[in-house]
Design an enzyme around this catalytic site. Sequence first.
Site, PDB file in Angstrom:
ATOM      1  N   HIS A  24      29.966  30.733 -10.900  1.00  0.00           N
ATOM      2  CA  HIS A  24      31.365  31.009 -10.588  1.00  0.00           C
ATOM      3  C   HIS A  24      31.588  32.506 -10.376  1.00  0.00           C
ATOM      4  O   HIS A  24      32.276  32.913  -9.442  1.00  0.00           O
ATOM      5  CB  HIS A  24      32.250  30.497 -11.721  1.00  0.00           C
ATOM      6  N   ASP A 128      39.825  30.830 -10.343  1.00  0.00           N
ATOM      7  CA  ASP A 128      38.976  29.656 -10.486  1.00  0.00           C
ATOM      8  C   ASP A 128      39.817  28.510 -11.040  1.00  0.00           C
ATOM      9  O   ASP A 128      40.650  28.713 -11.929  1.00  0.00           O
ATOM     10  CB  ASP A 128      37.812  29.975 -11.433  1.00  0.00           C
ATOM     11  N   ALA A 350      14.921  36.163 -10.230  1.00  0.00           N
ATOM     12  CA  ALA A 350      14.318  36.137  -8.897  1.00  0.00           C
ATOM     13  C   ALA A 350      15.397  36.310  -7.833  1.00  0.00           C
ATOM     14  O   ALA A 350      16.505  35.777  -7.978  1.00  0.00           O
ATOM     15  CB  ALA A 350      13.582  34.820  -8.682  1.00  0.00           C
ATOM     16  N   GLN A 352      16.827  34.916  -5.250  1.00  0.00           N
ATOM     17  CA  GLN A 352      16.755  33.600  -4.606  1.00  0.00           C
ATOM     18  C   GLN A 352      17.146  33.626  -3.141  1.00  0.00           C
ATOM     19  O   GLN A 352      16.479  33.009  -2.293  1.00  0.00           O
ATOM     20  CB  GLN A 352      17.651  32.604  -5.363  1.00  0.00           C
ATOM     21  N   TRP A 370      26.018  24.279  -6.436  1.00  0.00           N
ATOM     22  CA  TRP A 370      26.612  24.512  -5.123  1.00  0.00           C
ATOM     23  C   TRP A 370      26.189  25.850  -4.526  1.00  0.00           C
ATOM     24  O   TRP A 370      25.976  25.956  -3.315  1.00  0.00           O
ATOM     25  CB  TRP A 370      28.133  24.404  -5.206  1.00  0.00           C
ATOM     26  N   ASN A 371      26.039  26.884  -5.346  1.00  0.00           N
ATOM     27  CA  ASN A 371      25.514  28.154  -4.831  1.00  0.00           C
ATOM     28  C   ASN A 371      24.152  27.949  -4.188  1.00  0.00           C
ATOM     29  O   ASN A 371      23.887  28.418  -3.075  1.00  0.00           O
ATOM     30  CB  ASN A 371      25.375  29.178  -5.966  1.00  0.00           C
ATOM     31  N   SER A 372      23.263  27.268  -4.893  1.00  0.00           N
ATOM     32  CA  SER A 372      21.906  27.061  -4.385  1.00  0.00           C
ATOM     33  C   SER A 372      21.914  26.219  -3.121  1.00  0.00           C
ATOM     34  O   SER A 372      21.170  26.490  -2.171  1.00  0.00           O
ATOM     35  CB  SER A 372      21.036  26.395  -5.453  1.00  0.00           C
ATOM     36  N   GLU A 375      23.071  28.446  -0.241  1.00  0.00           N
ATOM     37  CA  GLU A 375      22.058  29.429   0.124  1.00  0.00           C
ATOM     38  C   GLU A 375      20.927  28.758   0.891  1.00  0.00           C
ATOM     39  O   GLU A 375      20.444  29.281   1.897  1.00  0.00           O
ATOM     40  CB  GLU A 375      21.546  30.139  -1.132  1.00  0.00           C
ATOM     41  N   GLN A 392      26.596  18.428  -9.337  1.00  0.00           N
ATOM     42  CA  GLN A 392      25.274  18.395  -8.717  1.00  0.00           C
ATOM     43  C   GLN A 392      24.884  17.025  -8.157  1.00  0.00           C
ATOM     44  O   GLN A 392      24.271  16.959  -7.079  1.00  0.00           O
ATOM     45  CB  GLN A 392      24.233  18.916  -9.708  1.00  0.00           C
TER      46      GLN A 392
END
Length: 476
Positions: A24, A128, A350, A352, A370-372, A375, A392
């Site tokens: 977030h 948020d 890392a 990412q 959701w970020n992953s 990306e 998820q």
Amino acid sequence: MANNPTTQKSQVAVVMVPLPAQGHLNQLLHLSRRISAYNIPVYYVGAATHIRQVKLRRHLAADEDMYIHFHEFPTPHFENPPPDPNSPHKFPSQIIPSLKASTHLRQPISSFVGALSTNFRRVVVVFDSLMAYVVQDISNADCYTFRSISAVAVASWEANAAADENCPTEARNILEQTPSMKGHYPPEFQEFLNLQTSSKKVSGGEIYNSCREIEGPYLDLLARRKINNDKEEEEEDQKIWALGPFNPLSSLPSSNPNNKCLSWLDKHGPNSVILVSFGTTTSFSNKQIEEIALGLERSEQKFIWVLREADKGDIFTTTKEIKKFTELPLPEGFEERVKERGLVLVNEWAPQLEILGHVSTGGFLSHCGWNSCLEGISMGVPMATWPLHSDQPANAALVTKGLKIGVEAKKWCVEEGEVVTSADVVEEVVRKLMVSEEGGLMRKRAAELGGAVRDSWMEGGAAREEMEAFISHITR
């Protein structure tokens, strides 16, 4: 994005109120950058430890944030338990004390916005959705709700959303197949959720970190339901703003030119490496880590595996548990056997986005945060999905069944104790994604979708125009 040459800097200010959890925090920092590119000052507010956290992990150098003002508030001491890798559920219960402590920001943030409103013609607050309790007293600003989760997740949780007669058949099927999360949260988090939903806050609309290319049917569905549920509002007042993806849309130079991940990737061919990473909030049991290791080894594919302790509410404290995790033994001889084709990062941060944007990265085994997902999609990388909690499962369904750019590694389900995914399954999924004909088709579709998403942010693109419409709306 070119700067808007108006004098908006002295006219309008934006205040960002993020939930204090990494995914977030990161999303609203990226949105802050997009808005500040129009010479609009952005005030990013929160508890001191979380402001420090988001600064530490930001992708770009500090001078990229010249129009972003970080403002820290004290919060009471909160318990800071370590994550439990053997928990019967994978929800990050260790951060719940931190979330509860954030409720003490209610008065300080309300006072801050009130003071700011005396210096600007208009103050816009983007909060948020899980910080509704904190902003409920703000009366001297235009407020917009930020949904940090996907539109498909929100739609899947809404009663009878799939029954919308204008919902495309494929989208309806996904909504009907996505498991509900009701009743599957720890009681302490459900209590926190109830506090937010019972806090009434007038909002000028909802902002999603998404775009039409990725979630068009679900965004349209939510927009129709908004209009139908609030008929007294003018229909031209847009209720849903899709302003994403917020993350940078080109591969980024590493802030450290000697970054070992990127240097390692430079040695390998295009689309030959799979990134294995399960986010910042969840830890696996020793047994599951062992099975993942054996599966990666047997797959004979190249990989980068980010193996880290999940975040606590305050990431800047150290415990014996973290020391134990860094010393966690992998299968005997594992690292030696895979050293030519595998890089294991134990308890390291890392880059990412940079890894996903590297030409050598051809797959992503992910928890589907959701970020992953964004990306991976924006960098054109197909995914193997392993959802763990919250939105998820819905994201995984979107990736595999909707966008058809992923393969299912594990279904989400509620169990008493962790059901370990075997090395055989890991091996099969990795090989399917990386070297099968089906995986190749997913990779092609992912590349096309990533290109379409990036093009949408070019001059004249749909996402770019929606962002500019939002800027015009808040500076009107």
